[in-house]
Design an enzyme around this catalytic site. Structure first.
Site, PDB file in Angstrom:
ATOM      1  N   SER A 171      -6.096  -6.719   2.412  1.00 29.80           N
ATOM      2  CA  SER A 171      -5.753  -5.458   3.062  1.00 29.80           C
ATOM      3  C   SER A 171      -7.020  -4.809   3.591  1.00 29.80           C
ATOM      4  CB  SER A 171      -5.071  -4.511   2.066  1.00 29.80           C
ATOM      5  OG  SER A 171      -4.932  -3.207   2.613  1.00 29.80           O
ATOM      6  N   TYR A 182      -5.215   0.063  -5.725  1.00 27.10           N
ATOM      7  CA  TYR A 182      -4.744  -0.980  -4.810  1.00 27.10           C
ATOM      8  C   TYR A 182      -5.900  -1.537  -3.997  1.00 27.10           C
ATOM      9  CZ  TYR A 182      -2.323  -3.024  -0.750  1.00 27.10           C
ATOM     10  OH  TYR A 182      -1.897  -3.865   0.254  1.00 27.10           O
TER      11      TYR A 182
END
Length: 248
Positions: free
Chosen positions: A143, A157
């Protein structure tokens, strides 16, 4: 040549889009899901209608035995393994770290770090030449949060995806001599269900216009990059990161 590809978290979003592109090439896919069997069955049907064989299996990537069974299904079903898309991941509601409890962080790290490592390990065990494999490709779905940090939203995250980036570099060097290429894609703001699961269903619509390309991306656009990294067209690419982020 027909390939067999394992895709974790393959029932929706980027995983589903990747499975469909595999199917259009006539490749076999084995996709995992955790809770939404109906979505997995729909993806399976769509893949088979597109020209590829598809097997679905429930698999919590944080559970070692689930992952072992997933890879056994690929070998038992198709006899070989050519590629793995290490895609399963979760996010929680936006919070600064000062408000995060241990249960939230444990859940994120168990799935996104431990789970990703277990998947990579099983991929290596089945594909390395020293154990009878024929080589292949692993594509880690990281990501842009790994680069941007996710401040005030999800530094947990972001950190989990940073761990995936480190794994990509290390495994590209470790597995390259064994005929296995390891690369990663880093999606930016993409229109998928992950935003709703994190409590912000309109996040892509809200943030997309702020990207240099002026919009959020689509799962299919990320899948195209994944397919290229799985394909023989990228045969001299390993340890690389493709930022599919509209310039974010």
């Amino acid at each position: 040549m027909t390939k067999t590809i394992v895709i974790t978290g393959g029932s929706r979003g980027i995983g589903r889009a990747t499975a469909l592109l595999c199917a259009k090439r006539g490749w076999n896919t084995v996709i995992s899901y955790v809770g939404n069997k109906e979505a997995a069955e729909q993806t399976q049907a769509d893949c088979e209608n597109a020209g590829g064989k598809c097997v679905i299996e429930r698999c919590d990537v944080a559970c070692e035995q689930d992952v072992i069974s997933l890879f056994a299904s690929a070998i038992n079903g198709f006899g070989t393994l050519d590629g793995v898309v290490n895609n399963a991941g979760i996010v929680a509601s936006p919070q600064p770290i000062i408000d995060m409890d241990i249960a939230r962080m444990q859940r994120i790290f168990d799935t996104n770090i431990l789970g990703a490592y277990i998947v990579a390990r099983e991929a290596a065990r089945h594909m390395v030449r020293s154990r009878g494999g024929a080589g292949g490709a692993i594509v880690n779905v990281s990501s842009m949060a790994a680069k941007l940090g996710g401040p005030n939203e999800y530094v947990d995250y972001a950190g989990s995806k940073g761990a995936m980036d480190a794994m990509t570099i290390g495994l590209s060097k470790e597995l390259g001599p064994e005929g296995v290429r390891v690369n990663a894609v880093r999606p930016g703001i993409i229109e998928t269900d992950i935003h709703a699961s994190g409590g912000r269903p309109n996040r892509a619509a809200d943030l997309g216009p702020g990207c240099p390309l002026g919009r959020a991306g689509k799962a299919e656009e990320v899948a195209e990059s994944i397919i290229w990294l799985l394909d023989d067209a990228s045969s001299y690419v390993t340890g690389a990161f493709m930022d599919v982020s509209g310039g974010r």
